[in-house]
Motif scaffolding. Sequence first.
Motif, PDB file in Angstrom:
ATOM      1  N   GLU A 161       0.574  -1.038   0.154  1.00 18.21           N
ATOM      2  CA  GLU A 161       0.270   0.359   0.334  1.00 18.21           C
ATOM      3  C   GLU A 161       0.589   1.338  -0.007  1.00 18.21           C
ATOM      4  OE1 GLU A 161      -2.643  -3.210   1.497  1.00 18.21           O
ATOM      5  OE2 GLU A 161      -0.281  -2.584   2.508  1.00 18.21           O
ATOM      6  N   TRP A 162       2.092   1.421   0.280  1.00 19.04           N
ATOM      7  CA  TRP A 162       2.483   1.854   0.743  1.00 19.04           C
ATOM      8  C   TRP A 162       3.259   3.009  -1.183  1.00 19.04           C
ATOM      9  CZ3 TRP A 162       7.711   1.860  -1.643  1.00 19.04           C
ATOM     10  CH2 TRP A 162       8.174   0.684  -1.731  1.00 19.04           C
ATOM     11  N   LEU A 163       3.055   2.159  -2.044  1.00 26.11           N
ATOM     12  CA  LEU A 163       3.054   2.436  -3.123  1.00 26.11           C
ATOM     13  C   LEU A 163       2.295   3.831  -3.750  1.00 26.11           C
ATOM     14  CD1 LEU A 163       4.222  -0.393  -4.926  1.00 26.11           C
ATOM     15  CD2 LEU A 163       5.933   1.286  -4.299  1.00 26.11           C
ATOM     16  N   HIS A 164       1.033   3.651  -3.260  1.00 25.96           N
ATOM     17  CA  HIS A 164       0.124   4.658  -3.334  1.00 25.96           C
ATOM     18  C   HIS A 164       0.186   4.392  -4.584  1.00 25.96           C
ATOM     19  CE1 HIS A 164      -0.143   5.592   0.538  1.00 25.96           C
ATOM     20  NE2 HIS A 164       1.222   6.111   1.223  1.00 25.96           N
ATOM     21  N   ILE A 165       0.168   3.703  -5.563  1.00 26.55           N
ATOM     22  CA  ILE A 165      -0.080   3.630  -7.137  1.00 26.55           C
ATOM     23  C   ILE A 165      -1.523   4.176  -7.412  1.00 26.55           C
ATOM     24  CG2 ILE A 165      -0.520   1.615  -9.075  1.00 26.55           C
ATOM     25  CD1 ILE A 165       1.690   0.895  -7.424  1.00 26.55           C
ATOM     26  N   ASP A 166      -1.665   4.907  -8.725  1.00 24.00           N
ATOM     27  CA  ASP A 166      -3.010   5.570  -9.364  1.00 24.00           C
ATOM     28  C   ASP A 166      -2.637   4.667 -10.583  1.00 24.00           C
ATOM     29  OD1 ASP A 166      -3.389   8.784 -10.038  1.00 24.00           O
ATOM     30  OD2 ASP A 166      -4.485   6.784 -10.506  1.00 24.00           O
ATOM     31  N   SER A 167      -3.982   4.279 -10.347  1.00 24.78           N
ATOM     32  CA  SER A 167      -4.045   3.240 -12.214  1.00 24.78           C
ATOM     33  C   SER A 167      -4.253   3.722 -13.126  1.00 24.78           C
ATOM     34  CB  SER A 167      -5.025   2.186 -11.365  1.00 24.78           C
ATOM     35  OG  SER A 167      -6.350   2.090 -10.654  1.00 24.78           O
ATOM     36  N   SER A 168      -5.065   4.779 -12.995  1.00 26.67           N
ATOM     37  CA  SER A 168      -5.906   5.889 -13.684  1.00 26.67           C
ATOM     38  C   SER A 168      -4.504   5.866 -14.723  1.00 26.67           C
ATOM     39  CB  SER A 168      -6.310   6.876 -13.808  1.00 26.67           C
ATOM     40  OG  SER A 168      -5.281   8.082 -12.785  1.00 26.67           O
ATOM     41  N   VAL A 169      -3.098   6.512 -14.132  1.00 24.23           N
ATOM     42  CA  VAL A 169      -2.356   6.279 -15.051  1.00 24.23           C
ATOM     43  C   VAL A 169      -1.618   5.728 -16.131  1.00 24.23           C
ATOM     44  CG1 VAL A 169      -1.909   8.847 -13.881  1.00 24.23           C
ATOM     45  CG2 VAL A 169      -0.701   7.179 -13.581  1.00 24.23           C
ATOM     46  N   LEU A 170      -1.564   4.545 -15.536  1.00 23.18           N
ATOM     47  CA  LEU A 170      -1.222   3.802 -15.899  1.00 23.18           C
ATOM     48  C   LEU A 170      -1.812   2.471 -16.834  1.00 23.18           C
ATOM     49  CD1 LEU A 170      -0.367   1.192 -12.874  1.00 23.18           C
ATOM     50  CD2 LEU A 170       0.985   2.836 -13.976  1.00 23.18           C
ATOM     51  N   SER A 171      -1.045   1.931 -17.997  1.00 22.69           N
ATOM     52  CA  SER A 171      -1.227   1.275 -19.263  1.00 22.69           C
ATOM     53  C   SER A 171      -1.929  -0.065 -18.563  1.00 22.69           C
ATOM     54  CB  SER A 171      -0.759   0.840 -20.445  1.00 22.69           C
ATOM     55  OG  SER A 171       0.233  -0.155 -19.921  1.00 22.69           O
ATOM     56  N   PRO A 172      -2.803   0.069 -19.296  1.00 19.36           N
ATOM     57  CA  PRO A 172      -3.479  -1.880 -19.344  1.00 19.36           C
ATOM     58  C   PRO A 172      -2.026  -2.661 -18.996  1.00 19.36           C
ATOM     59  CG  PRO A 172      -4.495  -0.980 -20.996  1.00 19.36           C
ATOM     60  CD  PRO A 172      -3.184   0.072 -21.030  1.00 19.36           C
ATOM     61  N   ASN A 173      -1.266  -2.526 -19.838  1.00 18.86           N
ATOM     62  CA  ASN A 173      -0.053  -3.522 -19.733  1.00 18.86           C
ATOM     63  C   ASN A 173       1.111  -3.455 -18.523  1.00 18.86           C
ATOM     64  OD1 ASN A 173      -0.375  -5.831 -21.495  1.00 18.86           O
ATOM     65  ND2 ASN A 173       1.086  -4.549 -22.917  1.00 18.86           N
ATOM     66  N   GLN A 174       1.076  -2.284 -18.249  1.00 17.12           N
ATOM     67  CA  GLN A 174       1.147  -2.002 -16.481  1.00 17.12           C
ATOM     68  C   GLN A 174       0.666  -1.640 -14.915  1.00 17.12           C
ATOM     69  OE1 GLN A 174       2.234   2.155 -17.378  1.00 17.12           O
ATOM     70  NE2 GLN A 174       3.992   1.855 -18.115  1.00 17.12           N
ATOM     71  N   GLN A 175      -0.751  -2.034 -15.331  1.00 19.47           N
ATOM     72  CA  GLN A 175      -1.799  -2.613 -14.727  1.00 19.47           C
ATOM     73  C   GLN A 175      -1.789  -3.704 -14.452  1.00 19.47           C
ATOM     74  OE1 GLN A 175      -5.541  -1.367 -15.336  1.00 19.47           O
ATOM     75  NE2 GLN A 175      -5.394   0.762 -15.593  1.00 19.47           N
ATOM     76  N   LYS A 176      -1.393  -4.395 -15.344  1.00 15.10           N
ATOM     77  CA  LYS A 176      -0.670  -5.856 -14.939  1.00 15.10           C
ATOM     78  C   LYS A 176      -0.020  -6.163 -13.676  1.00 15.10           C
ATOM     79  CE  LYS A 176      -2.431  -7.606 -18.779  1.00 15.10           C
ATOM     80  NZ  LYS A 176      -2.324  -8.641 -20.409  1.00 15.10           N
ATOM     81  N   VAL A 177       1.497  -5.447 -13.496  1.00 11.16           N
ATOM     82  CA  VAL A 177       2.307  -5.174 -13.166  1.00 11.16           C
ATOM     83  C   VAL A 177       1.771  -5.320 -12.198  1.00 11.16           C
ATOM     84  CG1 VAL A 177       4.853  -4.160 -13.012  1.00 11.16           C
ATOM     85  CG2 VAL A 177       3.792  -5.036 -15.006  1.00 11.16           C
ATOM     86  N   ALA A 178       2.145  -3.566 -11.690  1.00 11.87           N
ATOM     87  CA  ALA A 178       0.572  -3.351 -10.446  1.00 11.87           C
ATOM     88  C   ALA A 178       0.246  -4.373  -9.725  1.00 11.87           C
ATOM     89  CB  ALA A 178       0.585  -1.821 -10.777  1.00 11.87           C
ATOM     90  N   ASP A 179      -0.643  -5.420 -10.366  1.00 15.75           N
ATOM     91  CA  ASP A 179      -1.560  -6.005  -9.334  1.00 15.75           C
ATOM     92  C   ASP A 179      -0.201  -6.846  -8.965  1.00 15.75           C
ATOM     93  OD1 ASP A 179      -3.207  -8.652 -10.365  1.00 15.75           O
ATOM     94  OD2 ASP A 179      -3.989  -7.296  -8.355  1.00 15.75           O
ATOM     95  N   PHE A 180       0.633  -7.918 -10.090  1.00 15.36           N
ATOM     96  CA  PHE A 180       1.257  -8.658  -9.549  1.00 15.36           C
ATOM     97  C   PHE A 180       2.324  -8.010  -8.566  1.00 15.36           C
ATOM     98  CE2 PHE A 180       3.993 -12.379  -9.488  1.00 15.36           C
ATOM     99  CZ  PHE A 180       5.157 -12.236  -9.752  1.00 15.36           C
ATOM    100  N   LEU A 181       2.585  -6.864  -8.217  1.00 17.98           N
ATOM    101  CA  LEU A 181       3.430  -5.934  -7.317  1.00 17.98           C
ATOM    102  C   LEU A 181       2.854  -6.618  -5.943  1.00 17.98           C
ATOM    103  CD1 LEU A 181       5.327  -3.091  -8.812  1.00 17.98           C
ATOM    104  CD2 LEU A 181       6.371  -5.632  -8.007  1.00 17.98           C
TER     105      LEU A 181
END
Length: 276
Positions: A2-22
């Motif tokens: 949670e400390w990453l505070h990733i804003d999924s709205s600025v990520l591409s669909p493939n980058q969202q896959k990476v974020a979810d994996f993390l």
Amino acid sequence: MEWLHIDSSVLSPNQQKVADFLYKQDNKIAYLTQEDIARESGVSMATVSRFFREIGFESFKAFKEEVKSRFAETPANKMETIISKTESSEVVQSMIQQSRSYLETTSKEMTEDTFMDAVKLLNHAQTVHMFGYGPAASLTSLFSFRLQRFGVHVHVLPESGQKLVEDMIHFQQEDVIVIFGFAKPLPETRALFDYAEEKGISTILITDLRVFEFIPRAEVVLYTERGEMWEFHSMVAPVALIESLIVEIGRKREEMVMDNLHNLQQLRKRYAFQHK
């Protein structure tokens, strides 16, 4: 994570896959390579590199150093070591302990407003359509069984194929679609969100993913913890969430619910079916 505070709205669909994996790895990420992340996320190495720059790190190495500094010798690591060494004779206690942790996480993530928004949509829907793939089909079965007793009109959607499309043509604007979105995006899930948006139909997403391409598209999102990506995925917390929704809807429809249940009891007495 949670400390990453990733804003999924600025990520591409493939980058969202990476974020979810993390998000699913927690401290395990400190021991994975960039190649591991690309392979498990189903994206290219270039996408992984761009992802870490997008979330504010100079490189993947810089990210790993940050993770190691945050998670070295934490209580979570120690607990993980204990569980990994648990003997088979202790499996029940280990599973109960894990389930308690999943329930606590789900409870912390749930706000009263979000929960009641879901209850309101379900209670006033003309028809509640439910979609769950694989193990999640057991959740749609439980959910629909309980709600139908309360007088809620429920329709469980097929898991895939042309049968799903056949059912979609009957959707009405006054309906609600409940979608269990676990593990990975499905073409069927995408089709349901696309069609719901086109027809102005409300959607409730129940998911164990913190970063998911469908989260911004759902009217209500209910998060439920099921364990890490490499673990056996527990249904304890999703079932507890469903049962909480059932109880609150029963409270909202108390008079109708009691009438239906009294009628059910009378029918049981009248038709005492015997099965050998």
